[in-house]
Design a protein around this motif. Structure first.
Motif, PDB file in Angstrom:
ATOM      1  N   ALA A 149       5.515   4.880  -4.372  1.00 54.27           N
ATOM      2  CA  ALA A 149       4.317   4.045  -4.390  1.00 54.27           C
ATOM      3  C   ALA A 149       3.087   4.916  -4.173  1.00 54.27           C
ATOM      4  CB  ALA A 149       4.406   2.975  -3.306  1.00 54.27           C
ATOM      5  N   TYR A 150       2.203   4.933  -5.170  1.00 51.96           N
ATOM      6  CA  TYR A 150       0.941   5.655  -5.048  1.00 51.96           C
ATOM      7  C   TYR A 150      -0.109   4.709  -4.486  1.00 51.96           C
ATOM      8  CZ  TYR A 150      -3.635   7.468  -6.359  1.00 51.96           C
ATOM      9  OH  TYR A 150      -4.951   7.865  -6.335  1.00 51.96           O
ATOM     10  N   GLU A 151      -0.592   5.035  -3.281  1.00 54.09           N
ATOM     11  CA  GLU A 151      -1.623   4.231  -2.642  1.00 54.09           C
ATOM     12  C   GLU A 151      -2.776   5.125  -2.203  1.00 54.09           C
ATOM     13  OE1 GLU A 151      -0.096   0.289  -0.712  1.00 54.09           O
ATOM     14  OE2 GLU A 151       0.454   1.965   0.544  1.00 54.09           O
ATOM     15  N   PRO A 152      -3.849   5.174  -2.984  1.00 59.03           N
ATOM     16  CA  PRO A 152      -5.022   5.924  -2.514  1.00 59.03           C
ATOM     17  C   PRO A 152      -5.513   5.302  -1.208  1.00 59.03           C
ATOM     18  CG  PRO A 152      -5.556   4.588  -4.452  1.00 59.03           C
ATOM     19  CD  PRO A 152      -4.080   4.526  -4.279  1.00 59.03           C
ATOM     20  N   ILE A 153      -5.583   6.100  -0.149  1.00 58.74           N
ATOM     21  CA  ILE A 153      -5.865   5.560   1.182  1.00 58.74           C
ATOM     22  C   ILE A 153      -7.196   4.829   1.207  1.00 58.74           C
ATOM     23  CG2 ILE A 153      -6.218   6.195   3.602  1.00 58.74           C
ATOM     24  CD1 ILE A 153      -4.427   8.657   3.062  1.00 58.74           C
ATOM     25  N   TRP A 154      -8.167   5.323   0.457  1.00 62.09           N
ATOM     26  CA  TRP A 154      -9.500   4.736   0.469  1.00 62.09           C
ATOM     27  C   TRP A 154      -9.553   3.378  -0.228  1.00 62.09           C
ATOM     28  CZ3 TRP A 154     -11.171   4.325  -4.596  1.00 62.09           C
ATOM     29  CH2 TRP A 154     -10.533   5.165  -5.526  1.00 62.09           C
ATOM     30  N   ALA A 155      -8.460   2.993  -0.900  1.00 62.95           N
ATOM     31  CA  ALA A 155      -8.425   1.700  -1.597  1.00 62.95           C
ATOM     32  C   ALA A 155      -7.622   0.647  -0.839  1.00 62.95           C
ATOM     33  CB  ALA A 155      -7.841   1.882  -2.996  1.00 62.95           C
ATOM     34  N   ILE A 156      -6.946   1.034   0.248  1.00 64.72           N
ATOM     35  CA  ILE A 156      -6.074   0.103   0.952  1.00 64.72           C
ATOM     36  C   ILE A 156      -6.901  -0.843   1.813  1.00 64.72           C
ATOM     37  CG2 ILE A 156      -4.194  -0.135   2.615  1.00 64.72           C
ATOM     38  CD1 ILE A 156      -3.237   2.642   1.746  1.00 64.72           C
ATOM     39  N   GLY A 157      -6.878  -2.119   1.462  1.00 66.67           N
ATOM     40  CA  GLY A 157      -7.567  -3.134   2.244  1.00 66.67           C
ATOM     41  C   GLY A 157      -9.073  -3.084   2.182  1.00 66.67           C
ATOM     42  N   THR A 158      -9.627  -2.280   1.266  1.00 66.22           N
ATOM     43  CA  THR A 158     -11.081  -2.128   1.197  1.00 66.22           C
ATOM     44  C   THR A 158     -11.715  -2.930   0.067  1.00 66.22           C
ATOM     45  OG1 THR A 158     -10.956  -0.220  -0.288  1.00 66.22           O
ATOM     46  CG2 THR A 158     -10.869   0.221   2.087  1.00 66.22           C
ATOM     47  N   GLY A 159     -10.898  -3.372  -0.870  1.00 66.44           N
ATOM     48  CA  GLY A 159     -11.437  -4.025  -2.057  1.00 66.44           C
ATOM     49  C   GLY A 159     -11.788  -3.044  -3.150  1.00 66.44           C
ATOM     50  N   LYS A 160     -11.793  -1.747  -2.817  1.00 62.83           N
ATOM     51  CA  LYS A 160     -12.058  -0.716  -3.817  1.00 62.83           C
ATOM     52  C   LYS A 160     -10.767  -0.390  -4.559  1.00 62.83           C
ATOM     53  CE  LYS A 160     -15.366   1.671  -0.781  1.00 62.83           C
ATOM     54  NZ  LYS A 160     -15.626   2.957  -0.088  1.00 62.83           N
ATOM     55  N   ILE A 161     -10.877  -0.113  -5.842  1.00 66.86           N
ATOM     56  CA  ILE A 161      -9.713   0.380  -6.582  1.00 66.86           C
ATOM     57  C   ILE A 161     -10.159   1.546  -7.459  1.00 66.86           C
ATOM     58  CG2 ILE A 161      -8.528  -1.849  -6.640  1.00 66.86           C
ATOM     59  CD1 ILE A 161      -9.321  -2.047  -9.597  1.00 66.86           C
ATOM     60  N   PRO A 162      -9.252   2.486  -7.709  1.00 67.72           N
ATOM     61  CA  PRO A 162      -9.596   3.571  -8.636  1.00 67.72           C
ATOM     62  C   PRO A 162      -9.876   3.002 -10.022  1.00 67.72           C
ATOM     63  CG  PRO A 162      -7.538   4.017  -7.462  1.00 67.72           C
ATOM     64  CD  PRO A 162      -7.881   2.582  -7.216  1.00 67.72           C
ATOM     65  N   THR A 163     -10.535   3.783 -10.840  1.00 64.34           N
ATOM     66  CA  THR A 163     -10.679   3.402 -12.239  1.00 64.34           C
ATOM     67  C   THR A 163      -9.304   3.485 -12.902  1.00 64.34           C
ATOM     68  OG1 THR A 163     -11.058   5.658 -13.013  1.00 64.34           O
ATOM     69  CG2 THR A 163     -12.995   4.398 -12.274  1.00 64.34           C
ATOM     70  N   LEU A 164      -9.169   2.813 -14.024  1.00 67.87           N
ATOM     71  CA  LEU A 164      -7.896   2.878 -14.744  1.00 67.87           C
ATOM     72  C   LEU A 164      -7.575   4.315 -15.145  1.00 67.87           C
ATOM     73  CD1 LEU A 164      -7.922  -0.306 -17.006  1.00 67.87           C
ATOM     74  CD2 LEU A 164      -6.816   0.042 -14.794  1.00 67.87           C
ATOM     75  N   ASP A 165      -8.593   5.092 -15.508  1.00 65.97           N
ATOM     76  CA  ASP A 165      -8.359   6.491 -15.867  1.00 65.97           C
ATOM     77  C   ASP A 165      -7.812   7.278 -14.686  1.00 65.97           C
ATOM     78  OD1 ASP A 165      -9.183   6.116 -18.451  1.00 65.97           O
ATOM     79  OD2 ASP A 165     -11.209   6.905 -18.144  1.00 65.97           O
ATOM     80  N   GLN A 166      -8.298   6.981 -13.491  1.00 65.91           N
ATOM     81  CA  GLN A 166      -7.793   7.660 -12.294  1.00 65.91           C
ATOM     82  C   GLN A 166      -6.350   7.279 -12.002  1.00 65.91           C
ATOM     83  OE1 GLN A 166     -10.939   6.364  -9.646  1.00 65.91           O
ATOM     84  NE2 GLN A 166     -11.891   8.392  -9.639  1.00 65.91           N
ATOM     85  N   ILE A 167      -6.023   5.996 -12.175  1.00 66.04           N
ATOM     86  CA  ILE A 167      -4.643   5.553 -11.967  1.00 66.04           C
ATOM     87  C   ILE A 167      -3.722   6.207 -12.994  1.00 66.04           C
ATOM     88  CG2 ILE A 167      -3.083   3.559 -11.972  1.00 66.04           C
ATOM     89  CD1 ILE A 167      -5.419   1.859 -10.977  1.00 66.04           C
ATOM     90  N   VAL A 168      -4.155   6.248 -14.247  1.00 72.75           N
ATOM     91  CA  VAL A 168      -3.370   6.899 -15.305  1.00 72.75           C
ATOM     92  C   VAL A 168      -3.126   8.356 -14.952  1.00 72.75           C
ATOM     93  CG1 VAL A 168      -3.453   7.719 -17.682  1.00 72.75           C
ATOM     94  CG2 VAL A 168      -4.090   5.364 -17.173  1.00 72.75           C
ATOM     95  N   GLU A 169      -4.177   9.055 -14.545  1.00 79.66           N
ATOM     96  CA  GLU A 169      -4.049  10.482 -14.245  1.00 79.66           C
ATOM     97  C   GLU A 169      -2.998  10.727 -13.164  1.00 79.66           C
ATOM     98  OE1 GLU A 169      -6.981  14.189 -13.062  1.00 79.66           O
ATOM     99  OE2 GLU A 169      -7.252  12.274 -11.995  1.00 79.66           O
ATOM    100  N   VAL A 170      -3.065   9.960 -12.072  1.00 75.55           N
ATOM    101  CA  VAL A 170      -2.145  10.202 -10.959  1.00 75.55           C
ATOM    102  C   VAL A 170      -0.725   9.781 -11.317  1.00 75.55           C
ATOM    103  CG1 VAL A 170      -1.593   9.643  -8.567  1.00 75.55           C
ATOM    104  CG2 VAL A 170      -3.968  10.051  -9.232  1.00 75.55           C
ATOM    105  N   HIS A 171      -0.562   8.634 -11.947  1.00 74.20           N
ATOM    106  CA  HIS A 171       0.793   8.171 -12.277  1.00 74.20           C
ATOM    107  C   HIS A 171       1.448   9.079 -13.320  1.00 74.20           C
ATOM    108  CE1 HIS A 171       1.537   4.165 -10.267  1.00 74.20           C
ATOM    109  NE2 HIS A 171       0.327   4.490  -9.855  1.00 74.20           N
ATOM    110  N   ASP A 172       0.687   9.528 -14.287  1.00 75.64           N
ATOM    111  CA  ASP A 172       1.247  10.481 -15.260  1.00 75.64           C
ATOM    112  C   ASP A 172       1.634  11.786 -14.570  1.00 75.64           C
ATOM    113  OD1 ASP A 172       0.827   8.609 -17.224  1.00 75.64           O
ATOM    114  OD2 ASP A 172      -0.788   9.699 -18.246  1.00 75.64           O
ATOM    115  N   PHE A 173       0.806  12.213 -13.629  1.00 74.90           N
ATOM    116  CA  PHE A 173       1.092  13.450 -12.888  1.00 74.90           C
ATOM    117  C   PHE A 173       2.360  13.292 -12.046  1.00 74.90           C
ATOM    118  CE2 PHE A 173       0.652  15.995  -8.995  1.00 74.90           C
ATOM    119  CZ  PHE A 173       0.548  17.276  -9.540  1.00 74.90           C
ATOM    120  N   ILE A 174       2.500  12.158 -11.394  1.00 75.70           N
ATOM    121  CA  ILE A 174       3.704  11.916 -10.588  1.00 75.70           C
ATOM    122  C   ILE A 174       4.947  11.966 -11.466  1.00 75.70           C
ATOM    123  CG2 ILE A 174       4.953  10.207  -9.205  1.00 75.70           C
ATOM    124  CD1 ILE A 174       2.212   9.217  -8.207  1.00 75.70           C
ATOM    125  N   ARG A 175       4.902  11.295 -12.601  1.00 75.38           N
ATOM    126  CA  ARG A 175       6.061  11.268 -13.500  1.00 75.38           C
ATOM    127  C   ARG A 175       6.415  12.684 -13.959  1.00 75.38           C
ATOM    128  NH1 ARG A 175       8.983   6.945 -13.707  1.00 75.38           N
ATOM    129  NH2 ARG A 175       7.303   5.601 -14.431  1.00 75.38           N
TER     130      ARG A 175
END
Length: 249
Positions: free
Chosen positions: A161-187
């Motif tokens: 589970a990728y959870e950017p700490i700054w987005a947990i419970g804050t209402g902030k979320i990464p951009t879709l490009d940021q999510i793509v970058e990290v999930h592709d990198f993890i894979r």
């Protein structure tokens, strides 16, 4: 094909009466498309398993000790979690890492204990806001993956589970490009270490302020196989639309 997963982390929230939401979740599930797991506080594990019995809803714990037994007041072992009928355990959540000083090595030891007990470990990783600002996100993710996942990782015993700490419970979320970058990198990182057969089978969840109004967009991202959900997992009215968006993705 990886079966999609919506995992709810209640943290130190919820009530016994709140477990009634499990029936609503079960009724709304398309269990052929997605799996749902609820992880309540430890005192509610057995009641949750009882309420979920005969339904497609799974139950998980929020932590376990690395040792199978011993003088560890307040802790619970992976075998205890398994014995009450739960099947998952969340490990390495940023709140555990930050508040209790858990290291990658601690998380790996707990993951091994979970596997030994027959549990599936949901291993959490993620960068801080300072990491993101300094451009070291992928370095942090690589270090956490290397240190938190033991050898022997498979699609059956592990979820990442990728959870950017700054987005947990804050209402902030990464951009879709940021999510793509990290999930592709993890894979890609998992493929390099464990081989493509294992990496292709491992489910990667996104976590961090996932709500009914943003879930569908997040679930369109390649290599996002579901979500680890906090506050929105406490009520069926919030969790069910997320689960439905996942089933439709």
């Amino acid at each position: 094909m990886r079966r999609k997963l919506a995992a709810g982390n209640w943290k130190m929230n919820g009530t016994l009466a709140g477990l009634d939401m499990l029936a609503d979740v079960a009724a709304a599930m398309d269990s052929t498309r997605a799996e749902a797991v609820i992880c309540p506080p430890a005192p509610y594990l057995l009641p949750a398993v009882t309420k979920a019995q005969g339904t497609p809803v799974g139950i998980g714990a929020q932590d376990c000790h690395a040792e199978p037994k011993g003088a560890f007041t307040g802790d619970i072992s992976a075998s205890m979690i398994k014995e009450v009928g739960a099947t998952y355990v969340i490990l390495g959540h940023s709140e555990r890492r930050d508040a209790y000083g858990e290291t990658d090595a601690d998380v790996a030891a707990k993951a091994q204990a979970a596997w030994d007990a027959g549990l599936t470990a949901i291993i959490c990783i993620g960068e801080s806001e300072a990491d993101r600002s300094s451009g070291t996100t992928l370095d942090v993710i690589a270090e956490q993956l290397a240190g938190s996942l033991p050898d022997g990782c498979t699609g059956e015993n592990t979820v990442v589970a990728y959870e950017p700490i700054w987005a947990i419970g804050t209402g902030k979320i990464p951009t879709l490009d940021q999510i793509v970058e990290v999930h592709d990198f993890i894979r890609a990182t998992l493929a390099e270490r464990f081989g493509t057969d294992v990496s292709d089978a491992l489910r990667l969840l996104y976590g961090g302020s996932v709500k009914p109004d943003n879930a569908a967009e997040i679930f369109k991202v390649d290599n996002v196989d579901g979500a680890l959900i906090g506050g929105a997992s406490l009520r069926a009215a919030d969790f069910v639309p997320i689960l439905q968006a996942l089933s439709a993705a």
